[in-house]
Design a protein around this motif. Structure first.
Motif, PDB file in Angstrom:
ATOM      1  N   ALA A  98       0.806  -0.898   0.048  1.00  0.00           N
ATOM      2  CA  ALA A  98       0.121  -0.051  -0.187  1.00  0.00           C
ATOM      3  C   ALA A  98       0.818   1.365  -0.251  1.00  0.00           C
ATOM      4  O   ALA A  98       0.678   2.207  -0.653  1.00  0.00           O
ATOM      5  CB  ALA A  98      -0.760  -0.027   1.083  1.00  0.00           C
ATOM      6  N   ALA A  99       2.181   0.459   0.779  1.00  0.00           N
ATOM      7  CA  ALA A  99       3.153   2.591   0.968  1.00  0.00           C
ATOM      8  C   ALA A  99       3.661   2.697  -0.579  1.00  0.00           C
ATOM      9  O   ALA A  99       4.342   3.201  -0.710  1.00  0.00           O
ATOM     10  CB  ALA A  99       4.183   2.244   1.748  1.00  0.00           C
ATOM     11  N   GLY A 100       3.710   1.404  -0.939  1.00  0.00           N
ATOM     12  CA  GLY A 100       4.367   1.858  -2.577  1.00  0.00           C
ATOM     13  C   GLY A 100       3.689   1.691  -3.735  1.00  0.00           C
ATOM     14  O   GLY A 100       4.159   2.624  -4.794  1.00  0.00           O
ATOM     15  N   LEU A 101       1.757   2.363  -3.249  1.00  0.00           N
ATOM     16  CA  LEU A 101       0.853   2.324  -4.208  1.00  0.00           C
ATOM     17  C   LEU A 101       1.883   4.010  -5.131  1.00  0.00           C
ATOM     18  O   LEU A 101       1.675   4.181  -6.502  1.00  0.00           O
ATOM     19  CB  LEU A 101      -0.250   2.935  -3.915  1.00  0.00           C
ATOM     20  N   TYR A 102       1.955   4.603  -4.868  1.00  0.00           N
ATOM     21  CA  TYR A 102       2.060   5.864  -4.646  1.00  0.00           C
ATOM     22  C   TYR A 102       3.629   6.540  -5.394  1.00  0.00           C
ATOM     23  O   TYR A 102       3.641   6.813  -7.005  1.00  0.00           O
ATOM     24  CB  TYR A 102       1.672   7.265  -3.606  1.00  0.00           C
ATOM     25  N   PRO A 103       4.367   5.675  -4.592  1.00  0.00           N
ATOM     26  CA  PRO A 103       5.650   6.035  -5.938  1.00  0.00           C
ATOM     27  C   PRO A 103       5.498   5.341  -7.464  1.00  0.00           C
ATOM     28  O   PRO A 103       6.126   5.702  -7.996  1.00  0.00           O
ATOM     29  CB  PRO A 103       6.589   5.720  -4.471  1.00  0.00           C
ATOM     30  N   ALA A 104       5.004   3.985  -7.090  1.00  0.00           N
ATOM     31  CA  ALA A 104       5.212   3.571  -8.006  1.00  0.00           C
ATOM     32  C   ALA A 104       4.232   3.742  -9.148  1.00  0.00           C
ATOM     33  O   ALA A 104       4.888   4.003 -10.373  1.00  0.00           O
ATOM     34  CB  ALA A 104       4.668   2.124  -7.773  1.00  0.00           C
ATOM     35  N   GLY A 105       2.850   4.436  -9.131  1.00  0.00           N
ATOM     36  CA  GLY A 105       2.443   5.083  -9.754  1.00  0.00           C
ATOM     37  C   GLY A 105       3.250   6.478 -10.308  1.00  0.00           C
ATOM     38  O   GLY A 105       2.779   6.717 -11.683  1.00  0.00           O
ATOM     39  N   ARG A 106       3.556   7.748  -9.769  1.00  0.00           N
ATOM     40  CA  ARG A 106       4.410   8.404 -10.079  1.00  0.00           C
ATOM     41  C   ARG A 106       5.464   8.021 -10.626  1.00  0.00           C
ATOM     42  O   ARG A 106       6.011   8.589 -12.102  1.00  0.00           O
ATOM     43  CB  ARG A 106       4.780   9.190  -8.319  1.00  0.00           C
ATOM     44  N   ALA A 107       6.206   6.504 -10.723  1.00  0.00           N
ATOM     45  CA  ALA A 107       7.707   6.739 -11.630  1.00  0.00           C
ATOM     46  C   ALA A 107       7.116   6.094 -12.977  1.00  0.00           C
ATOM     47  O   ALA A 107       7.755   6.059 -13.979  1.00  0.00           O
ATOM     48  CB  ALA A 107       8.176   5.567 -10.618  1.00  0.00           C
ATOM     49  N   ALA A 108       5.612   5.265 -13.004  1.00  0.00           N
ATOM     50  CA  ALA A 108       5.288   4.757 -14.094  1.00  0.00           C
ATOM     51  C   ALA A 108       4.407   5.966 -15.240  1.00  0.00           C
ATOM     52  O   ALA A 108       4.853   5.461 -15.800  1.00  0.00           O
ATOM     53  CB  ALA A 108       3.556   3.953 -13.891  1.00  0.00           C
ATOM     54  N   ARG A 109       4.472   6.778 -14.830  1.00  0.00           N
ATOM     55  CA  ARG A 109       3.885   8.170 -14.817  1.00  0.00           C
ATOM     56  C   ARG A 109       4.212   8.701 -15.984  1.00  0.00           C
ATOM     57  O   ARG A 109       4.620   9.828 -16.382  1.00  0.00           O
ATOM     58  CB  ARG A 109       2.704   8.928 -14.345  1.00  0.00           C
ATOM     59  N   LEU A 110       6.028   9.129 -15.537  1.00  0.00           N
ATOM     60  CA  LEU A 110       7.381   9.836 -15.665  1.00  0.00           C
ATOM     61  C   LEU A 110       7.484   9.776 -17.977  1.00  0.00           C
ATOM     62  O   LEU A 110       7.197   8.196 -18.081  1.00  0.00           O
ATOM     63  CB  LEU A 110       8.751   8.543 -15.452  1.00  0.00           C
ATOM     64  N   ASP A 111       7.834  10.715 -17.980  1.00  0.00           N
ATOM     65  CA  ASP A 111       7.807  10.459 -19.559  1.00  0.00           C
ATOM     66  C   ASP A 111       9.213  10.313 -20.176  1.00  0.00           C
ATOM     67  O   ASP A 111      10.538  11.230 -19.178  1.00  0.00           O
ATOM     68  CB  ASP A 111       8.091  12.081 -20.423  1.00  0.00           C
ATOM     69  N   PRO A 112       9.380   9.309 -20.996  1.00  0.00           N
ATOM     70  CA  PRO A 112      10.766   8.665 -21.139  1.00  0.00           C
ATOM     71  C   PRO A 112      11.566   9.731 -21.276  1.00  0.00           C
ATOM     72  O   PRO A 112      13.280   9.814 -21.598  1.00  0.00           O
ATOM     73  CB  PRO A 112      10.444   7.267 -21.843  1.00  0.00           C
ATOM     74  N   VAL A 113      10.820  10.769 -22.059  1.00  0.00           N
ATOM     75  CA  VAL A 113      12.670  11.999 -23.206  1.00  0.00           C
ATOM     76  C   VAL A 113      12.852  12.199 -21.977  1.00  0.00           C
ATOM     77  O   VAL A 113      14.128  13.020 -22.007  1.00  0.00           O
ATOM     78  CB  VAL A 113      11.568  12.166 -24.326  1.00  0.00           C
ATOM     79  N   GLN A 114      12.079  13.347 -21.035  1.00  0.00           N
ATOM     80  CA  GLN A 114      11.939  13.761 -20.139  1.00  0.00           C
ATOM     81  C   GLN A 114      12.729  12.827 -18.951  1.00  0.00           C
ATOM     82  O   GLN A 114      13.459  13.802 -19.023  1.00  0.00           O
ATOM     83  CB  GLN A 114      10.972  14.339 -19.441  1.00  0.00           C
TER      84      GLN A 114
END
Length: 470
Positions: free
Chosen positions: A449-465
């Motif tokens: 549950a604690a990893g939900l927010y960090p995992a979602g944030r990492a998945a939304r990263l734009d690969p170019v940026q």
């Protein structure tokens, strides 16, 4: 991404930041240890209470009384059973019938009476009760000074501490240290008591001397309308023990202070209140009892035996009926202990979020490269979930071990204190296997549950940026 690759990558990432991840895992361990320690205390106290009740001989006992005794009659029984006048009599044949019920170990009568006991020619009026041989396992007799009855017909007596003080004229005073049982027992053990009691005899027998009589019997005292006589008798009793704890502490004002072997008490044929109430019964009939104590093989069978006895037309009561509020108290206690124990785990939850968010900032280029070579958003999420889950499982295992160790240390320290106060050692802590499994699984899911927010944030990263990030 395949599971072996995911696991290898997650473990590698955890090893790269050993200090930070170790501190986070320690935080989880402390949280789990706090949860395990609190719940273990609640479980241990509940088991301690259950052991004490079992040793008291009450937890597995059903008390059976006749509906003819209006003191034990209530409105519920009035609706569900026969009227008092139509109810069965609790006599010896009935006791034998109850004793042969399934799951019943023994059924013995409650023989108790107020009588005079003479010690060194001084009279003492007190309540006397009979005990079966099985009462020897009662925790009240664990630390008895002297010994239990040598046989179930021996003319012996065990005294409760308060009565021993009365015999010796030692009245407790405020501010004065209490006299120990050993000091009371030393001058009493082996001494003789003379018990004077009223014996029920058939009217045709007359004032003859009974087998248990150690003195001449006075003239008969006939009861009008009764088919028997009451004769005054004496019985010599040898003091063989003095008990510290009160084996009848739950009986309130009717508890006894002197105890005799059950078979001896039955052979004395002491006049009972039920004899006065059942005057219509013929002389020489089986004795009538005010109550019968029924020991059951297991507390789980208590309700079944109670229901069977009630169908026979008697009242039935067990300590389990009265302990429902105690069980509810322990359930509420467990909930509160679990809540307080989980507070440290909540702090660990925040620590996991912080650790993984920092990992995102440090590994933005790595995440960008993963996405550039074909990793999906789901793969990135699973990677962070794997890292959080690994910390949760490791922290849960260490936390369980730490919680168990805390419990053992506190238990040891408590027993040292109890020993210094002359109390027997006790076990206050209990860590059942289901609590171990629950703590590890709970820690794992809290970490996910604690990893939900960090995992979602990492998945939304734009690969170019992410690749441009320095």
């Amino acid at each position: 991404m395949k599971l072996p690759d995911l696991t290898e990558l997650a473990l590698r990432n955890l090893r790269e930041s050993v200090l930070r991840n170790s501190l986070t895992t320690i935080g989880i361990s402390v949280g789990v240890a706090s949860l395990v320690a609190m719940l273990s205390l609640g479980i241990g106290l509940q088991q301690l209470a259950s052991r004490r009740l079992m040793k008291s001989g009450l937890f597995d006992t059903v008390v059976v009384t006749s509906r003819r005794d209006l003191r034990n009659f209530n409105r519920e029984e009035e609706r569900n059973g026969p009227a008092p006048g139509e109810s069965r009599i609790l006599d010896e044949p009935t006791r034998l019938e109850i004793e042969h019920l399934p799951n019943v170990v023994e059924a013995y009568p409650d023989i108790r009476f107020i009588t005079e006991l003479r010690y060194e020619d001084k009279p003492h009026l007190t309540m006397v009760a009979a005990l079966p041989p099985s009462a020897q396992t009662n925790d009240a007799f664990e630390a008895v000074q002297g010994h239990f009855f040598s046989s179930d017909v021996a003319p012996e007596a065990i005294l409760q501490k308060a009565f021993a003080e009365e015999l010796l004229g030692k009245t407790p005073k405020a501010g004065v240290d209490e006299t120990s049982v050993a000091e009371l027992a030393a001058p009493l053990l082996g001494k003789e008591l003379t018990m004077r009691y009223a014996q029920r005899e058939a009217a045709s027998i007359g004032p003859s001397k009974s087998a248990n009589d150690n003195s001449t019997a006075p003239a008969d005292q006939s009861l009008a309308g009764a088919a028997y006589s009451v004769v005054s008798r004496e019985q010599k009793l040898k003091i063989v023990g003095v008990a510290d704890l009160d084996p009848e502490s739950m009986r309130g004002p009717t508890r006894a202070r002197v105890f005799l072997p059950l078979k001896l008490a039955e052979s004395l044929h002491v006049m009972q209140p039920t004899d006065l109430r059942e005057v219509s019964r013929a002389a020489g009939d089986e004795p009538v009892y005010s109550s019968v104590s029924v020991r059951v093989k297991s507390p789980s069978q208590i309700q079944t035996v109670e229901d069977t006895v009630k169908k026979m037309g008697f009242n039935a009561f067990s300590i389990l009926d009265a302990s429902k509020s105690i069980q509810q108290f322990f359930k509420v206690l467990d909930v509160f202990l679990g809540i307080f124990g989980s507070l440290a785990l909540a702090v660990a939850f925040i620590g996991i979020v912080n650790t993984l968010v920092m990992a995102i900032l440090e590994r933005r280029r790595e995440i960008g490269i993963m996405k550039a070579i074909g990793a999906s958003d789901g793969d990135v999420k699973r990677l962070f979930f794997a890292e959080a889950g690994a910390m949760g499982i490791l922290g849960g295992i260490v936390g369980v071990a730490l919680g168990w160790a805390i419990g053992q240390v506190i238990n040891l320290g408590t027993n040292i204190y109890l020993k210094s106060q002359s109390f027997p050692p006790e076990h206050f802590w209990s860590v059942p296997w289901w609590l171990v499994a629950f703590a590890v699984v709970f820690s794992f899911f809290v970490s996910l549950a604690a990893g939900l927010y960090p995992a979602g944030r990492a998945a939304r990263l734009d690969p170019v940026q992410a690749l441009r990030y320095e």
